[in-house]
Design a protein around this motif. Structure first.
Motif, PDB file in Angstrom:
ATOM      1  N   VAL A  43       0.962  -1.109  -0.075  1.00  0.00           N
ATOM      2  CA  VAL A  43      -0.375   0.029   0.113  1.00  0.00           C
ATOM      3  C   VAL A  43       1.076   1.340  -0.055  1.00  0.00           C
ATOM      4  O   VAL A  43       0.381   2.155  -1.010  1.00  0.00           O
ATOM      5  CB  VAL A  43      -0.925   0.271   0.646  1.00  0.00           C
ATOM      6  N   ALA A  44       2.018   1.176   1.011  1.00  0.00           N
ATOM      7  CA  ALA A  44       3.162   2.272   0.826  1.00  0.00           C
ATOM      8  C   ALA A  44       3.197   2.868  -0.100  1.00  0.00           C
ATOM      9  O   ALA A  44       3.706   3.907  -0.461  1.00  0.00           O
ATOM     10  CB  ALA A  44       3.785   2.158   1.834  1.00  0.00           C
ATOM     11  N   ARG A  45       3.599   1.894  -1.025  1.00  0.00           N
ATOM     12  CA  ARG A  45       4.376   1.466  -2.874  1.00  0.00           C
ATOM     13  C   ARG A  45       3.384   2.813  -3.145  1.00  0.00           C
ATOM     14  O   ARG A  45       3.847   3.157  -4.241  1.00  0.00           O
ATOM     15  CB  ARG A  45       4.497   0.784  -3.158  1.00  0.00           C
ATOM     16  N   VAL A  46       2.254   1.616  -3.275  1.00  0.00           N
ATOM     17  CA  VAL A  46       0.731   2.642  -4.216  1.00  0.00           C
ATOM     18  C   VAL A  46       0.632   3.995  -4.000  1.00  0.00           C
ATOM     19  O   VAL A  46       0.607   4.815  -4.479  1.00  0.00           O
ATOM     20  CB  VAL A  46      -0.124   1.958  -4.662  1.00  0.00           C
ATOM     21  N   ASN A  47       0.674   4.345  -2.516  1.00  0.00           N
ATOM     22  CA  ASN A  47       0.712   5.593  -1.841  1.00  0.00           C
ATOM     23  C   ASN A  47       1.471   6.618  -2.097  1.00  0.00           C
ATOM     24  O   ASN A  47       1.664   7.557  -2.629  1.00  0.00           O
ATOM     25  CB  ASN A  47       0.645   5.512  -0.951  1.00  0.00           C
ATOM     26  N   GLY A  48       2.947   6.370  -2.271  1.00  0.00           N
ATOM     27  CA  GLY A  48       4.134   6.737  -2.786  1.00  0.00           C
ATOM     28  C   GLY A  48       4.405   7.154  -4.915  1.00  0.00           C
ATOM     29  O   GLY A  48       4.620   8.057  -4.450  1.00  0.00           O
ATOM     30  N   ALA A  49       3.491   6.218  -5.061  1.00  0.00           N
ATOM     31  CA  ALA A  49       3.693   6.800  -6.763  1.00  0.00           C
ATOM     32  C   ALA A  49       2.160   7.504  -6.734  1.00  0.00           C
ATOM     33  O   ALA A  49       2.506   8.276  -7.718  1.00  0.00           O
ATOM     34  CB  ALA A  49       2.922   5.160  -7.061  1.00  0.00           C
ATOM     35  N   ARG A  50       1.978   7.903  -6.260  1.00  0.00           N
ATOM     36  CA  ARG A  50       0.961   9.058  -6.215  1.00  0.00           C
ATOM     37  C   ARG A  50      -0.317   8.867  -7.476  1.00  0.00           C
ATOM     38  O   ARG A  50      -0.186  10.071  -8.270  1.00  0.00           O
ATOM     39  CB  ARG A  50       1.281  10.490  -6.363  1.00  0.00           C
ATOM     40  N   LEU A  51      -0.222   7.972  -7.344  1.00  0.00           N
ATOM     41  CA  LEU A  51      -1.399   7.868  -8.693  1.00  0.00           C
ATOM     42  C   LEU A  51      -2.655   8.025  -8.326  1.00  0.00           C
ATOM     43  O   LEU A  51      -3.846   8.603  -7.604  1.00  0.00           O
ATOM     44  CB  LEU A  51      -1.869   6.373  -8.413  1.00  0.00           C
ATOM     45  N   HIS A  52      -2.792   8.512  -9.452  1.00  0.00           N
ATOM     46  CA  HIS A  52      -5.133   8.839  -9.765  1.00  0.00           C
ATOM     47  C   HIS A  52      -4.925   7.511  -9.926  1.00  0.00           C
ATOM     48  O   HIS A  52      -6.671   8.120  -9.297  1.00  0.00           O
ATOM     49  CB  HIS A  52      -4.952  10.283 -10.851  1.00  0.00           C
ATOM     50  N   ILE A  53      -4.701   7.720 -10.881  1.00  0.00           N
ATOM     51  CA  ILE A  53      -5.912   5.947 -11.413  1.00  0.00           C
ATOM     52  C   ILE A  53      -4.994   4.502 -11.470  1.00  0.00           C
ATOM     53  O   ILE A  53      -4.038   4.312 -12.110  1.00  0.00           O
ATOM     54  CB  ILE A  53      -6.243   5.843 -12.736  1.00  0.00           C
ATOM     55  N   ALA A  62      -7.618  -1.368   0.447  1.00  0.00           N
ATOM     56  CA  ALA A  62      -7.048  -0.116   1.363  1.00  0.00           C
ATOM     57  C   ALA A  62      -7.673   0.851   0.594  1.00  0.00           C
ATOM     58  O   ALA A  62      -6.839   2.275   1.166  1.00  0.00           O
ATOM     59  CB  ALA A  62      -5.908  -0.427   1.220  1.00  0.00           C
ATOM     60  N   HIS A  63      -8.118   0.983  -0.791  1.00  0.00           N
ATOM     61  CA  HIS A  63      -8.134   2.013  -1.453  1.00  0.00           C
ATOM     62  C   HIS A  63      -6.737   2.570  -1.557  1.00  0.00           C
ATOM     63  O   HIS A  63      -6.957   4.088  -1.124  1.00  0.00           O
ATOM     64  CB  HIS A  63      -9.413   2.293  -0.715  1.00  0.00           C
ATOM     65  N   PRO A  64      -5.767   3.010  -2.735  1.00  0.00           N
ATOM     66  CA  PRO A  64      -4.592   3.479  -2.166  1.00  0.00           C
ATOM     67  C   PRO A  64      -4.980   4.707  -3.029  1.00  0.00           C
ATOM     68  O   PRO A  64      -3.602   5.331  -3.140  1.00  0.00           O
ATOM     69  CB  PRO A  64      -3.581   2.871  -2.202  1.00  0.00           C
ATOM     70  N   ALA A  65      -5.481   4.386  -4.087  1.00  0.00           N
ATOM     71  CA  ALA A  65      -5.280   5.146  -5.191  1.00  0.00           C
ATOM     72  C   ALA A  65      -7.141   6.198  -4.943  1.00  0.00           C
ATOM     73  O   ALA A  65      -7.960   5.562  -5.083  1.00  0.00           O
ATOM     74  CB  ALA A  65      -5.397   5.054  -6.593  1.00  0.00           C
ATOM     75  N   PRO A  66      -7.389   7.552  -5.558  1.00  0.00           N
ATOM     76  CA  PRO A  66      -8.030   7.586  -5.481  1.00  0.00           C
ATOM     77  C   PRO A  66      -9.670   7.667  -6.725  1.00  0.00           C
ATOM     78  O   PRO A  66     -10.916   7.037  -5.844  1.00  0.00           O
ATOM     79  CB  PRO A  66      -8.617   9.282  -5.837  1.00  0.00           C
ATOM     80  N   ILE A  67      -9.766   6.523  -7.893  1.00  0.00           N
ATOM     81  CA  ILE A  67      -9.919   5.596  -9.017  1.00  0.00           C
ATOM     82  C   ILE A  67      -9.682   4.848  -9.193  1.00  0.00           C
ATOM     83  O   ILE A  67      -8.226   4.150  -9.503  1.00  0.00           O
ATOM     84  CB  ILE A  67     -10.445   7.224 -10.280  1.00  0.00           C
ATOM     85  N   GLN A  68     -10.076   3.127  -8.426  1.00  0.00           N
ATOM     86  CA  GLN A  68      -9.736   1.712  -8.892  1.00  0.00           C
ATOM     87  C   GLN A  68     -11.033   1.590  -9.510  1.00  0.00           C
ATOM     88  O   GLN A  68     -12.408   1.459  -9.574  1.00  0.00           O
ATOM     89  CB  GLN A  68      -9.703   1.644  -7.706  1.00  0.00           C
TER      90      GLN A  68
END
Length: 107
Positions: free
Chosen positions: A28-38, A56-62
């Motif tokens: 989850v930290a890796r995805v959050n660190g990438a600051r993905l929007h989708i 964990a909903h790490p991106a606003p759009i999944q």
């Protein structure tokens, strides 16, 4: 799930059964660190899935991509399934928890 970095793809499946073993928090930290929007999931319930990371909903759009055309069973996990009329006939919409985004051509 993957993240694109400098022309390549990095797998985000650390939390998957049999995954790299770095654990859910790290993935989850890796995805959050990438600051993905989708965040686009192409595995669904397939082998090596990362659904716990998506939970964990790490991106606003999944969204779920059409490589896995079945429902993951939860619109809160993946609210949209991108598919086409061949793999996901519109008359079968009632079988999906997700909203369907039907592309005009087949894969």
């Amino acid at each position: 799930a993957c993240e694109k970095r400098g022309g390549g793809w990095i797998e985000i499946d650390d939390a998957a059964p049999g995954g790299a073993g770095h654990g859910l928090a790290n993935a989850v930290a890796r995805v959050n660190g990438a600051r993905l929007h989708i965040l686009i999931d192409a595995q669904g319930w397939g082998r090596g899935h990362a659904l716990r990371v998506l939970a964990a909903h790490p991106a606003p759009i999944q969204v779920s991509w059409k490589n896995f055309v079945g429902s993951v069973g939860s619109a809160s996990l993946l609210p949209v399934l991108v598919s086409d009329r061949i793999a996901t006939p519109p008359e079968h919409r009632f079988l999906f928890a997700e909203s369907l985004l039907i592309l005009p051509s087949s894969f």
